[in-house]
Design an enzyme around this catalytic site. Structure first.
Site, short mmCIF file in Angstrom:
data_model
loop_
_atom_site.label_atom_id
_atom_site.label_comp_id
_atom_site.label_asym_id
_atom_site.label_seq_id
_atom_site.Cartn_x
_atom_site.Cartn_y
_atom_site.Cartn_z
N HIS A 138 -4.94 13.82 -10.99
CA HIS A 138 -5.32 12.23 -11.28
C HIS A 138 -4.22 11.88 -12.42
O HIS A 138 -3.65 10.77 -12.20
CB HIS A 138 -6.74 11.97 -11.69
CG HIS A 138 -7.63 12.06 -10.72
ND1 HIS A 138 -7.56 11.34 -9.47
CD2 HIS A 138 -8.71 13.01 -10.35
CE1 HIS A 138 -8.68 11.51 -8.74
NE2 HIS A 138 -9.38 12.63 -9.17
N ASP A 175 -4.01 2.78 -4.97
CA ASP A 175 -2.66 2.48 -4.55
C ASP A 175 -1.93 1.36 -3.88
O ASP A 175 -1.32 1.10 -3.27
CB ASP A 175 -2.14 3.96 -3.89
CG ASP A 175 -2.97 3.97 -2.24
OD1 ASP A 175 -3.82 2.93 -2.23
OD2 ASP A 175 -2.52 4.76 -1.74
N ASP A 191 0.65 -1.38 -0.04
CA ASP A 191 -0.12 -0.18 0.10
C ASP A 191 0.95 1.23 -0.10
O ASP A 191 1.69 1.17 1.07
CB ASP A 191 -0.86 0.04 1.14
CG ASP A 191 -2.02 0.95 0.99
OD1 ASP A 191 -1.98 1.86 0.13
OD2 ASP A 191 -2.83 0.85 1.96
N ASN A 249 -2.02 12.91 -5.60
CA ASN A 249 -3.25 13.08 -6.34
C ASN A 249 -4.34 14.29 -6.46
O ASN A 249 -4.95 14.70 -7.25
CB ASN A 249 -3.96 11.72 -5.80
CG ASN A 249 -4.67 10.98 -7.09
OD1 ASN A 249 -4.26 11.15 -8.24
ND2 ASN A 249 -5.86 9.97 -6.91
#
Length: 578
Positions: free
Chosen positions: A463, A493, A450, A458
């Site tokens: 994006h 992610d 992760d 972001n």
């Protein structure tokens, strides 16, 4: 339909233009000669005036008699050709002047006159500048003494006025002559040519509308147009004669065809078959074969081609005439893609009459050299005794279908952004690895990854920037893995990693290398360098010992434990730590 006289106007325009050019050239030549003559006359007058007035002014200037000087210069003033003059004594003092500013004449003398640019060019006519300066001498006992100076300038205006008047009259005369010639020529053209030409064109239009030809009269004149009209009438007479002969031949042929048709009809009725039925059957077979997009071969019992449709030429790159009579195996260089051999199937049919398998999948290599995925269907011809006397071979190009299937399969198993396998394919591979088949002592490792701080880039850079970060990190992580390992993107992610045949120590080293790579990665956007980290949960498993879902949950819990301990670290499953 009237003729528009375009030919006449084109011809008349050219004749008038050439004639006008020649006439203008003649007039200009005459005017040039006249200009030169007037120029010489003006120059002679200037010389004569300078000499005359230099002598006349000698005595009064020597005596200082200005009144006599003024009386003498009055003759220059009334002369229309004199533009300006100035008289000075031997001390440079201006005694009398005309046509020039007095202050300018005192400062600079007579000087150079102001000449317009169109006069100043030196061409074939020379510069138009009638100006001279001469000294005034007085005879004494000791000889001639210069007592003053006379400057004189004559105006060229009379020459210009004369030339302009002559040119204007010449242009008016040219216009009148051109108009008279144009109307006279047009009247003669219409009288001698226009009427006959309009009649000829009118008959041509009638013939174009399929109307009858009417002979065109030549007008009793023997000229080129009369010869054209006569040739036109003669051509139509020959055409009518030819048409009559063609009609006679056509009637004769139609009669012969009708007789032969009746004879053939009687013959066909005797044999119970009509030509229409035979034509329909042949047309149906031809249309069917030509409409099929699949290549179709008909072979006899020896395997030689007796019939082929146009699709065979397109598929194999071999002309139809080259296909006929050749062995079918020579036309199909290929590689088998299934367990059934097409060559053995056809050879068994040729040698023993064995019934072939219906369908084969092969990789066909035509003359172009490009490999084609093809599906070959074999259908034997069976006679009344149930023995095969030949076979139909159908070949279908399924390359595009195979490519579409492969593309759809790839898209169903891979993440479109990073190119990594997706979660569904990852779970399928995990389930296959955990199925229990294989070495029971073999150990595998599952990792859950992760990204840390990914939401910042972001939200801040957008994006598109986030997508680029995911692609860069996925590419960098792939370089750190073995070819047997599987890295997948679960979404957002989150990533999954499957390390096959790997113990925990090696897995931790690989995970630490991945963590170090992500920590060193930088992404610049809008003048800001973004940093990242990755929290990795690690769990080992043996095939069949635990369910795949349970192993995934353990790896997820270990990843959350890594985040809880401060992020950007590798955490082993708590069960294995114990």
């Amino acid at each position: 339909m009237k003729y528009s006289n375009k030919l006449f106007f084109k011809l008349a325009r050219r004749v008038i233009m050439v004639s006008a050019a020649l006439l203008l050239l003649t007039i200009l030549s005459f005017e040039c000669l006249r200009f030169l003559d007037e120029k010489k006359t003006m120059e002679a007058k200037l010389t004569e005036l300078m000499q005359t007035y230099s002598l006349l002014l000698s005595q009064p200037l020597s005596e200082g008699d200005e009144r006599s000087i003024h009386l003498l210069t009055a003759g220059l003033i009334v002369d229309t050709d004199v533009q300006a003059f100035v008289i000075r004594d031997n001390r440079g003092r201006v005694i009398d002047a005309y046509g020039l500013d007095d202050q300018l004449s005192r400062a600079t003398g007579l000087g150079a006159p102001a000449i317009p640019p169109w006069q100043a060019n030196s061409g074939i006519l020379g510069r138009v500048n009638f100006q001279a300066v001469a000294s005034i001498q007085h005879a004494t006992t000791s000889g001639s003494v210069v007592i003053g100076e006379l400057g004189l300038r004559l105006s060229p205006q009379r020459i210009y006025t004369l030339l302009i008047t002559d040119l204007t009259m010449a242009l008016v005369l040219l216009g009148v002559i051109s108009t008279v010639v144009l109307f006279t020529t047009r009247s003669a053209y219409i009288f001698f040519i226009g009427g006959r030409l309009n009649a000829l064109l009118a008959d041509i239009r009638r013939v174009e509308r399929s109307a009858d030809h009417q002979p065109v009269l030549a007008g009793g004149v023997e000229d080129e147009l009369a010869f054209v009209i006569e040739a036109y009438n003669e051509a139509h007479r020959g055409r009518l004669a030819s048409q009559q002969k063609v009609l006679e031949y056509q009637d004769s042929l139609e009669q012969q065809v009708a007789d032969r048709t009746r004879a053939l009809k009687r013959e066909l009725e005797e044999h119970g078959v009509t030509s229409r039925q035979l034509f329909f059957e042949k047309q149906r077979v031809d249309v069917t074969l030509n409409s099929i997009k699949d290549a179709v071969f008909n072979i006899d019992g020896s395997g030689r081609v007796v019939l082929a449709n146009p699709a065979c030429e397109q598929l194999l790159g071999t002309e139809l005439l080259e296909c006929l009579g050749r062995n079918i195996l020579d036309l199909l260089p290929h590689e088998d893609s299934d367990s059934l051999s097409l060559v053995q199937d056809i050879q068994g049919f040729i040698a023993n009459g064995d019934m072939p398998h219906k369908t084969h999948e092969i990789y066909l290599r035509p003359k172009s050299g490009e490999l084609i995925n093809a599906e070959v269907t074999l259908v034997p011809f069976v006679d009344d005794e149930h023995s095969a006397s030949g076979m139909a071979v159908f070949i279908r190009d399924v390359t595009l279908q195979s490519q579409i299937t492969e593309q759809l399969t790839y898209e169903a198993r891979h993440d479109p952004l990073t190119g990594l396998v997706n979660r569904r394919e990852f779970e399928r591979r995990l389930a296959s690895l955990n199925s229990g088949f294989g070495d029971n002592d073999e150990q595998h490792v599952l990792c859950f990854l992760d990204l840390d701080f990914f939401k910042i880039v972001n939200d801040s850079a957008g994006h598109q920037a986030g997508d680029q970060v995911l692609k860069d990190i996925a590419e960098g992580l792939s370089y750190l893995l073995r070819t047997s390992d599987t890295l997948a993107r679960f979404g957002g992610d989150e990533f999954g990693l499957l390390l096959t045949a790997c113990d925990v120590d090696n897995a931790l080293r690989i995970c630490e290398a991945m963590r170090a790579f992500v920590a060193s990665y930088r992404f610049a956007s809008g003048g800001v360098d973004f940093i990242f980290g990755v929290s990795i949960g690690v769990v080992s498993f043996e095939p069949g010992a635990q369910s795949s879902k349970f192993v995934l949950n353990r790896a997820d819990e270990a990843c959350y434990a890594a985040k809880a301990e401060g992020r950007n670290r590798v955490c082993l499953s708590s069960a294995e730590q114990a």
